[in-house]
Write a protein that holds these residues in place. Sequence first.
Motif, PDB file in Angstrom:
ATOM      1  N   ARG A 192       2.557  34.568 -15.950  1.00 40.77           N
ATOM      2  CA  ARG A 192       2.845  35.866 -16.540  1.00 40.77           C
ATOM      3  C   ARG A 192       4.191  36.340 -16.040  1.00 40.77           C
ATOM      4  O   ARG A 192       4.676  35.885 -15.014  1.00 40.77           O
ATOM      5  CB  ARG A 192       1.740  36.874 -16.256  1.00 40.77           C
ATOM      6  CG  ARG A 192       1.430  37.119 -14.806  1.00 40.77           C
ATOM      7  CD  ARG A 192       0.118  37.864 -14.641  1.00 40.77           C
ATOM      8  NE  ARG A 192       0.055  39.078 -15.444  1.00 40.77           N
ATOM      9  CZ  ARG A 192      -1.072  39.673 -15.831  1.00 40.77           C
ATOM     10  NH1 ARG A 192      -2.229  39.163 -15.524  1.00 40.77           N
ATOM     11  NH2 ARG A 192      -1.065  40.769 -16.532  1.00 40.77           N
ATOM     12  N   VAL A 193       4.771  37.260 -16.772  1.00 37.87           N
ATOM     13  CA  VAL A 193       6.076  37.786 -16.386  1.00 37.87           C
ATOM     14  C   VAL A 193       5.849  38.954 -15.448  1.00 37.87           C
ATOM     15  O   VAL A 193       5.106  39.886 -15.767  1.00 37.87           O
ATOM     16  CB  VAL A 193       6.883  38.212 -17.627  1.00 37.87           C
ATOM     17  CG1 VAL A 193       8.164  38.908 -17.202  1.00 37.87           C
ATOM     18  CG2 VAL A 193       7.205  37.000 -18.482  1.00 37.87           C
ATOM     19  N   ARG A 247       6.097  34.088 -13.497  1.00 38.73           N
ATOM     20  CA  ARG A 247       5.386  33.685 -12.285  1.00 38.73           C
ATOM     21  C   ARG A 247       4.296  32.701 -12.681  1.00 38.73           C
ATOM     22  O   ARG A 247       3.391  33.046 -13.438  1.00 38.73           O
ATOM     23  CB  ARG A 247       4.788  34.918 -11.610  1.00 38.73           C
ATOM     24  CG  ARG A 247       4.079  34.618 -10.299  1.00 38.73           C
ATOM     25  CD  ARG A 247       3.721  35.898  -9.564  1.00 38.73           C
ATOM     26  NE  ARG A 247       2.864  36.780 -10.337  1.00 38.73           N
ATOM     27  CZ  ARG A 247       1.540  36.662 -10.413  1.00 38.73           C
ATOM     28  NH1 ARG A 247       0.948  35.661  -9.789  1.00 38.73           N
ATOM     29  NH2 ARG A 247       0.821  37.511 -11.100  1.00 38.73           N
ATOM     30  N   GLU A 248       4.412  31.489 -12.171  1.00 39.48           N
ATOM     31  CA  GLU A 248       3.473  30.425 -12.539  1.00 39.48           C
ATOM     32  C   GLU A 248       2.107  30.637 -11.891  1.00 39.48           C
ATOM     33  O   GLU A 248       2.020  30.954 -10.706  1.00 39.48           O
ATOM     34  CB  GLU A 248       4.074  29.094 -12.088  1.00 39.48           C
ATOM     35  CG  GLU A 248       3.244  27.895 -12.429  1.00 39.48           C
ATOM     36  CD  GLU A 248       3.940  26.593 -12.028  1.00 39.48           C
ATOM     37  OE1 GLU A 248       5.186  26.579 -11.927  1.00 39.48           O
ATOM     38  OE2 GLU A 248       3.230  25.608 -11.824  1.00 39.48           O
ATOM     39  N   ILE A 249       1.055  30.488 -12.666  1.00 38.38           N
ATOM     40  CA  ILE A 249      -0.310  30.608 -12.125  1.00 38.38           C
ATOM     41  C   ILE A 249      -1.018  29.246 -12.132  1.00 38.38           C
ATOM     42  O   ILE A 249      -1.762  28.921 -11.227  1.00 38.38           O
ATOM     43  CB  ILE A 249      -1.134  31.639 -12.924  1.00 38.38           C
ATOM     44  CG1 ILE A 249      -0.478  33.029 -12.825  1.00 38.38           C
ATOM     45  CG2 ILE A 249      -2.561  31.714 -12.415  1.00 38.38           C
ATOM     46  CD1 ILE A 249      -1.166  34.103 -13.640  1.00 38.38           C
ATOM     47  N   PRO A 269      15.500  41.016 -13.719  1.00 39.23           N
ATOM     48  CA  PRO A 269      16.707  41.786 -13.406  1.00 39.23           C
ATOM     49  C   PRO A 269      17.008  42.792 -14.515  1.00 39.23           C
ATOM     50  O   PRO A 269      16.671  42.552 -15.677  1.00 39.23           O
ATOM     51  CB  PRO A 269      17.802  40.711 -13.321  1.00 39.23           C
ATOM     52  CG  PRO A 269      17.284  39.566 -14.112  1.00 39.23           C
ATOM     53  CD  PRO A 269      15.790  39.624 -14.022  1.00 39.23           C
ATOM     54  N   PRO A 270      17.612  43.917 -14.145  1.00 48.56           N
ATOM     55  CA  PRO A 270      17.924  44.915 -15.170  1.00 48.56           C
ATOM     56  C   PRO A 270      18.954  44.376 -16.152  1.00 48.56           C
ATOM     57  O   PRO A 270      19.800  43.560 -15.784  1.00 48.56           O
ATOM     58  CB  PRO A 270      18.496  46.090 -14.361  1.00 48.56           C
ATOM     59  CG  PRO A 270      18.953  45.484 -13.079  1.00 48.56           C
ATOM     60  CD  PRO A 270      18.067  44.316 -12.816  1.00 48.56           C
ATOM     61  N   LEU A 308       1.017  34.083 -20.711  1.00 46.51           N
ATOM     62  CA  LEU A 308       2.049  33.260 -21.341  1.00 46.51           C
ATOM     63  C   LEU A 308       1.802  31.791 -20.974  1.00 46.51           C
ATOM     64  O   LEU A 308       1.492  31.489 -19.826  1.00 46.51           O
ATOM     65  CB  LEU A 308       3.412  33.711 -20.803  1.00 46.51           C
ATOM     66  CG  LEU A 308       4.679  33.431 -21.579  1.00 46.51           C
ATOM     67  CD1 LEU A 308       4.612  33.997 -22.987  1.00 46.51           C
ATOM     68  CD2 LEU A 308       5.876  34.035 -20.849  1.00 46.51           C
ATOM     69  N   VAL A 309       1.936  30.909 -21.947  1.00 47.22           N
ATOM     70  CA  VAL A 309       1.912  29.463 -21.663  1.00 47.22           C
ATOM     71  C   VAL A 309       3.240  28.906 -22.151  1.00 47.22           C
ATOM     72  O   VAL A 309       3.577  29.018 -23.334  1.00 47.22           O
ATOM     73  CB  VAL A 309       0.743  28.746 -22.362  1.00 47.22           C
ATOM     74  CG1 VAL A 309       0.715  27.272 -21.977  1.00 47.22           C
ATOM     75  CG2 VAL A 309      -0.591  29.391 -22.004  1.00 47.22           C
TER      76      VAL A 309
END
Lengths: 134, 106
Positions: free
Chosen positions: A111-112, A56-58, A118-119, A90-91
């Motif tokens: 961040r993830v 997910r982009e911040i 997905p599983p 994360l970058v």
Amino acid sequence: MIRIPSCLVSALWILLLAGCGTLTSDRVVTGVEAERVAPGDVQVVMNDDRVPEGFREIGMVRAIGYGNKANLQSVVAGLRHEAAQIGATLVVRVTISQGPNAVAGMGTAGRVDPAAVPPPPPVAGRRGAATPAL
Amino acid sequence: MGSLTAGCGTSSSAYATTATPVEAYRGEVDVRSIDAPAGGVELGVVEVRSVQGLDRAVAEFKARVAQLGGNVGVVESHDHTIERQEDQVIVTLDLLGRAYRTGAVP
């Protein structure tokens, strides 16, 4: 003539060398900020198209080192610092550029989100993985 | 359609790739750098060169996306050029991306 003690000259020289570098960094928030994290908790991934599932982009982060800060270590530290401020862990897609007396780095911070991952697919041949009879 | 501007430390250009021009978007433009928006219609390409802060470069990018009629801009690549001019080091940021419109295109 004024005599300057050699130890003072050395001290001034060390101070001069230590002050010959600067690191600037900035960021832009493009998503939703999260709670601030420690810079040590931020992982930096060099230019690679593979972005982890659920990323997910911040925001976008950038760091530029000059003089004795014109090195990868300082620039990565700057990226980590900026990412941590907006809660990114994360970058990714980091690009590094080198030039005369400066190094610049930029990447996408985020961040993830575990809920978006997905599983993993079931592993074939694992059903009833009992110890084989000898 | 293409246009180019050069301001104080920031220059940019935008080129429409649609057959018919789309009216400029007047709302807030979202910017991202990972994925194109799902179901978004591509309207054109945008590039920005800036020696100013990242926020200034992204603001210029958003303005160009809006000019093309987009409400989402995707920064596909970014890079820096570092040059020495006399006794100064000049760091220029290049952003390259696309403009998209999500929802109904007028």
